[in-house]
Motif scaffolding. Structure first.
Motif, short mmCIF file in Angstrom:
data_model
loop_
_atom_site.label_atom_id
_atom_site.label_comp_id
_atom_site.label_asym_id
_atom_site.label_seq_id
_atom_site.Cartn_x
_atom_site.Cartn_y
_atom_site.Cartn_z
N ASP A 77 0.79 -1.22 0.00
CA ASP A 77 0.04 -0.09 0.20
C ASP A 77 0.97 1.13 -0.04
O ASP A 77 0.63 2.32 0.79
N ARG A 78 1.81 1.29 -0.59
CA ARG A 78 3.03 2.43 -0.94
C ARG A 78 2.30 3.75 -1.39
O ARG A 78 2.61 4.79 -1.16
N GLU A 80 -0.98 5.85 -3.63
CA GLU A 80 -2.54 6.17 -3.71
C GLU A 80 -2.71 6.95 -4.85
O GLU A 80 -1.89 7.97 -4.68
N ASN A 81 -3.72 6.89 -5.20
CA ASN A 81 -4.09 7.65 -6.57
C ASN A 81 -5.29 8.78 -6.06
O ASN A 81 -5.58 8.80 -4.81
N GLN A 82 -5.58 9.47 -6.86
CA GLN A 82 -6.55 10.49 -6.29
C GLN A 82 -7.96 10.08 -6.12
O GLN A 82 -8.61 10.88 -5.33
N ASN A 83 -8.31 8.89 -6.40
CA ASN A 83 -9.63 8.28 -6.06
C ASN A 83 -9.61 7.52 -4.66
O ASN A 83 -10.51 6.64 -4.28
N GLY A 84 -8.49 7.42 -4.00
CA GLY A 84 -8.33 6.74 -2.95
C GLY A 84 -8.00 5.16 -3.03
O GLY A 84 -7.55 4.45 -2.17
N GLU A 85 -7.57 4.66 -4.27
CA GLU A 85 -7.05 3.55 -4.51
C GLU A 85 -5.36 3.15 -4.13
O GLU A 85 -4.81 4.02 -4.54
N LEU A 86 -5.15 2.05 -3.32
CA LEU A 86 -3.96 1.79 -2.92
C LEU A 86 -3.36 0.96 -4.21
O LEU A 86 -3.95 -0.10 -4.45
N HIS A 88 0.35 -1.68 -4.13
CA HIS A 88 1.79 -1.80 -3.54
C HIS A 88 2.91 -1.57 -4.46
O HIS A 88 2.61 -1.28 -5.55
#
Length: 254
Positions: A77-78, A80-86, A88
């Motif tokens: 989970d390093r 994260e995009n603007q939509n909150g998707e994580l 690795h």
């Protein structure tokens, strides 16, 4: 967490015919250099995901890092995009890609993929968690052997667990067989660090004898670095330090 990657076109036939071979080495001159540098790793991960993990691994983001004594690392989970998707991260050291050769470099990739599998699909530990970040536990070690890599612990010689654990390729194991097929089909990791330039020769004006090197003082403190965030600390060579932010073991740079 990242989504499951799309499967490459018919991996079982990935190296049959010129069209399939173009999946491995694209001749598209319109691609940016960054795309070309990473596409080999993306393809290799998809290939080994199918062959060794049944296609169950989630996608991740690749990066290159040049920390000394670190061939690669996995960080959950390093990104994260603007939509909150994580997503690795799997990082490989480009300084070792050429020096160690494609087979060993690909084994490091699979080593980190086993960490990804441990995080996403491995059983919970006795405390209800997924194990300490950066730690190679028995679940991880068992999966390594299953895919064809034998863990070798530097922390505990003769064992397969610990924070500093490498591996050896098991001759005739599944990784050995699948990697041989991949390389025989023409796959190669095309981009890597340039070899180090040779040391300059002694000054011809300084005489026949080179200037003797000054004796090095014995260090009572060495530098340790976090393989994720790059945090540095100095301590005795025997110290075992953990990054307070990342939870990863700091690697000695001595």
């Amino acid at each position: 967490m990242g989504s499951k990657p799309d499967k490459p076109i018919n991996l079982d036939d990935a190296f049959k015919g010129d069209e399939a071979l173009s999946i491995v080495r694209s001749n598209d001159e319109g691609k940016a250099l960054t795309e070309k540098a990473y596409e080999d790793l993306v393809f290799a991960m998809r290939f080994f995901n199918e062959r060794l993990f049944g296609g169950e691994l989630s996608d991740c983001i690749f990066s290159f890092g040049r920390l000394r004594h670190v061939l690669g690392f996995f960080c959950p989970d390093r990104f994260e995009n603007q939509n909150g998707e994580l997503a690795h991260e799997i990082s490989l050291n480009p300084a070792h890609l050429k020096a160690r050769g494609d087979r060993d470099a690909l084994s490091t990739l699979v080593h980190e993929m086993v960490h990804l599998w441990r995080h996403d699909h491995g059983p919970l530990n006795a405390r209800g968690g997924k194990g300490s970040r950066g730690y190679h536990d028995k679940v991880w070690a068992a999966k390594m052997i299953e895919v064809g890599l034998m863990p070798v612990s530097f922390d505990q010689p003769g064992k397969m667990t610990g924070y500093r654990v490498s591996h050896e390729i098991i001759a005739g194991g599944q990784f050995d067989l699948d990697c041989s097929e991949l390389l025989a089909g023409g796959f190669q990791i095309n981009w890597h660090d340039r070899p180090h330039l040779p040391e300059p020769e002694d000054d011809p004006e300084a005489g026949d004898e080179p200037t003797p090197a000054k004796p090095k003082k014995k260090k009572d403190r060495v530098k340790f670095t976090c393989p994720d965030c790059g945090l540095n600390a100095w301590a005795k060579p025997s110290a075992k330090l953990v990054c307070g932010s990342c939870g990863l073991t700091l690697i000695s740079q001595s």
